[in-house]
Design a protein around this motif. Structure first.
Motif: not given
Length: 202
Positions: A122, A146, A151
């Motif tokens: 992420r 993500k 996410r």
């Protein structure tokens, strides 16, 4: 013949002459003499550059090294601690365990359904939370992931069975941004980490 005696010398020793101190006028004259020089005060902090050199300028005070150490020691400790944490986190993020869990998430149907395609870390600088101790048979990590759809935070926990046994996955889940927790380890599916680098102990 009687011995000679130094009568003047004996009289001086018995009655010494008083020592006369110089008067105030004489002392002032000595202080004003060209041989007695006064020192000019040293430059202060921020006073600017010295344009002339003078031999009668006093030297500035030398700072004590102990005070300098007291000021710089907390900064030094903070830099060393941050560097050590960054090095340990880089070792975790580049380990085979993290790579295996991230690959398994990309191939998981539930993970692709929630996150979409192109599943990766992420953050630009990923932070791996938790413990990764393969030597003692304990792995419990979590990190942000993500995809093209959303996410989340993936958690992975595995323990080794016995001293020479293999690792068994206890938890493999995905927590989405809205707070839902999805179990990625399907009971009807084989453990995706049985033949991974985690079992090889790399």
């Amino acid at each position: 013949m009687p011995p000679r005696t130094h009568a003047p010398l004996l009289s001086i020793l018995r009655h010494p002459l008083p020592i006369q101190r110089p008067s105030a006028t004489l002392r002032n004259a000595l202080l004003r003499s060209p041989h007695h020089r006064t020192l000019i005060a040293p430059p202060k902090m921020g006073s600017g550059p010295l344009m002339t050199r003078r031999s009668d300028r006093a030297l500035p005070d030398i700072p004590r090294p102990f005070r300098i150490w007291l000021r710089t020691l907390p900064i030094f400790i903070l830099i060393i601690t941050a560097s050590a944490l960054g090095i340990f986190n880089y070792q975790k993020s580049s380990s085979s365990v993290v790579a295996s869990t991230l690959y398994a998430l990309r191939t998981s149907e539930a993970g692709r359904r929630e996150l979409g395609d192109e599943i990766y870390f992420r953050d630009m600088w990923p932070w791996i939370w938790g413990e990764m101790n393969q030597l003692h048979g304990r792995v419990n990590i979590s990190f942000g992931v993500k995809g093209t759809r959303g996410r989340g935070v993936m958690r992975f926990r595995s323990e080794r069975r016995g001293r020479m046994g293999g690792f068994v996955t206890k938890e493999w889940s995905l927590e989405t941004e809205d707070g839902r927790k999805i179990q990625l380890l399907d009971e009807g599916r084989k453990d995706p980490f049985l033949n991974s680098a985690l079992q090889a102990g790399e």
